[in-house]
Design an enzyme around this catalytic site. Structure first.
Site, PDB file in Angstrom:
ATOM      1  CG  HIS A   1       2.833   6.077   5.631  1.00 10.49           C
ATOM      2  ND1 HIS A   1       2.482   6.102   6.955  1.00 10.49           N
ATOM      3  CD2 HIS A   1       1.831   6.710   4.968  1.00 10.49           C
ATOM      4  CE1 HIS A   1       1.309   6.716   7.079  1.00 10.49           C
ATOM      5  NE2 HIS A   1       0.897   7.097   5.888  1.00 10.49           N
TER       6      HIS A   1
ATOM      7  CG  HIS B   1      -0.255   8.833   1.185  1.00 10.34           C
ATOM      8  ND1 HIS B   1      -1.105   7.750   1.224  1.00 10.34           N
ATOM      9  CD2 HIS B   1       0.056   9.116   2.473  1.00 10.34           C
ATOM     10  CE1 HIS B   1      -1.309   7.396   2.480  1.00 10.34           C
ATOM     11  NE2 HIS B   1      -0.616   8.214   3.267  1.00 10.34           N
TER      12      HIS B   1
ATOM     13  CG  HIS C   1       0.747  10.981   6.087  1.00  7.68           C
ATOM     14  ND1 HIS C   1      -0.275  10.276   5.495  1.00  7.68           N
ATOM     15  CD2 HIS C   1       0.560  12.289   5.759  1.00  7.68           C
ATOM     16  CE1 HIS C   1      -1.054  11.126   4.833  1.00  7.68           C
ATOM     17  NE2 HIS C   1      -0.568  12.352   4.968  1.00  7.68           N
TER      18      HIS C   1
ATOM     19  CD  GLU D   1      -3.655   9.801   1.824  1.00  5.62           C
ATOM     20  OE1 GLU D   1      -3.414   9.821   3.046  1.00  5.62           O
ATOM     21  OE2 GLU D   1      -4.360   8.924   1.278  1.00  5.62           O
TER      22      GLU D   1
ATOM     23  CB  THR E   1      -5.644   8.655   4.808  1.00  8.63           C
ATOM     24  OG1 THR E   1      -4.354   8.051   4.656  1.00  8.63           O
ATOM     25  CG2 THR E   1      -5.509   9.998   5.496  1.00  8.63           C
ATOM     26  CB  THR E   2      -5.241   3.185   4.970  1.00  2.67           C
ATOM     27  OG1 THR E   2      -4.628   3.142   6.261  1.00  2.67           O
ATOM     28  CG2 THR E   2      -4.311   3.862   3.980  1.00  2.67           C
TER      29      THR E   2
ATOM     30  CG  HIS F   1      -1.898  -1.057   1.300  1.00  2.00           C
ATOM     31  ND1 HIS F   1      -2.851  -1.246   0.330  1.00  2.00           N
ATOM     32  CD2 HIS F   1      -2.089  -2.044   2.209  1.00  2.00           C
ATOM     33  CE1 HIS F   1      -3.592  -2.304   0.638  1.00  2.00           C
ATOM     34  NE2 HIS F   1      -3.146  -2.803   1.772  1.00  2.00           N
TER      35      HIS F   1
HETATM   36 ZN   LIG Z   1      -0.700   8.209   5.287  1.00  2.00          ZN
END
Ligand SMILES: [Zn+2]
Length: 382
Positions: A133, A135, A158, A145, A239-240, A107
């Protein structure tokens, strides 16, 4: 995000991390997810993906809540709050003596962080770092995001922390004051970012899903923007899936920059399931449902021309800077007009003066000639 976190915790527990660079099996990932799902008592779609974000809430009901993340930040509607205290970080300056585990979990790209890294000021409690991590999108699609005035940045980092009053991340993740995430927008600059290179140079080792490697420790503070003083703050969620609404979000206004090549490495190297490219791992902005976004700084609502129109990748994506540029331009225009008018008035005055002088001179010449004419008459007296 949380699944990524649990996987790391699982790895730590099973002490797989001490064995150096290798790949973990997909069964490990599956079973860790099953354990987590079981412990949360929710139902079980393990294979959520970014292509079907509406489908998340059928398995994770929090994903349909009213305090979801990410959001669009409308700079015309944020509220300056002088009571927001500045973020102070501690223990971020790691050395190469403390290796860090870097994971492709299918992911995202995730770096595990030691609990010596903390946010010691900025909240009512101390928050302990767990992982960071990213995005991102593709060359054509910017993949942050959060958005500022509906504009995406090329990527977003993040850094996930949990409240030190809880014993670990998974316990904190379900508590209202459980998590604090620091978010930074990643833009494109002219130069290679040597701090990001410490992570990006290892990507080829973990291109396959659920593989990890170890990288030497470094000063993680340098992955965030230079200034941590200007930020947005709001209450939101992971956000996941499972989208727990337990995150106090801090989004820095300043941007950190990487080179075009470095961003391409992030966009084009990692693979997800069925060896598909891992990209566009960002969730769509969620509704505010009346939430307020606070800021630690005075914002200048930007004029229409720069908003709603995607900026080019090389353009400065810092909203504050671009609105300042707009202000500077309009001040420049006003100055130009003032100087123009002053010049015109001076020219007119000079023309009038010259005209009058010429008139006087002509009169003087005429008078002089008359004098000459009269001179003989004067001479006659002699
Ligand atoms: Zn994140």
């Amino acid at each position: 995000m949380l699944l990524e976190v649990f996987f790391i915790l699982y790895l730590l527990q099973s002490q797989v991390l001490t064995s150096g660079s290798s790949s973990s099996s997909s069964e490990t990932h599956e079973s860790s997810q099953r354990d987590e799902q079981h412990s949360k008592g929710s139902s079980h779609q393990h294979h959520w993906g970014y292509h079907d974000q509406d489908g998340w809430l059928s398995s994770f009901e929090d994903c349909g809540g009213k305090s979801q993340s990410p959001i669009n930040i409308n700079t015309g509607e944020v509220k300056y709050d002088p009571r927001l205290s500045l973020i102070k970080l501690e223990g971020y300056d790691l050395t190469d003596k403390s290796p860090l585990s870097l994971l492709n979990n299918g992911h995202t790209l995730q770096l595990s962080l030691p609990n010596s890294m903390r946010i010691v000021r900025g909240f009512d409690h101390i928050y302990v770092a767990a992982q960071l991590h990213f995005h991102w999108g593709t060359v054509e699609i910017p993949g942050s995001e959060h958005t500022i005035d509906n504009i995406h940045f090329p990527a977003e980092i993040h850094v996930v922390h949990y409240n030190s009053k809880y014993s670990n991340l998974s316990e904190a993740a379900t508590k209202a004051d459980g998590l604090a995430v620091l978010g930074g927008f990643i833009g494109i600059g002219l130069h290679e970012n040597e701090n990001y290179e410490k992570i990006l140079s290892a990507l080829t080792n973990i291109s396959s899903e659920e593989s990890y490697t170890e990288i030497p420790g470094f000063n993680v503070r340098h992955l965030l923007p230079n200034s941590l003083e200007r930020f947005y703050r709001y209450k939101g969620s992971l956000t996941t899936p499972p989208c727990f609404q337990t995150v106090s979000w801090t989004l820095f206004n300043d941007t950190v920059r990487v080179s075009r090549r470095q961003l391409a490495a992030l966009e084009d190297t990692l693979k997800t399931e069925h060896s598909k490219l891992l990209s566009k791992n960002f969730r769509a902005p969620q509704l505010l449902h009346g939430r307020k976004v606070l800021t630690s700084f005075h914002t200048v609502p930007s004029a229409g021309n720069a908003r709603g129109v995607p900026l080019s990748e090389t353009q400065d994506l810092n909203t504050k800077e671009s609105s300042e540029t707009q202000d500077a331009l309009s001040k420049g225009d006003i100055l130009a007009i003032v100087f123009g008018v002053l010049f015109a008035v001076t020219l007119l005055a000079f023309s009038v003066y010259t005209y009058q002088q010429r008139k006087k001179y002509t009169k003087f010449k005429r008078d002089s000639k008359q004098n000459v004419i009269y001179k003989p008459a004067v001479k006659e007296e002699a």
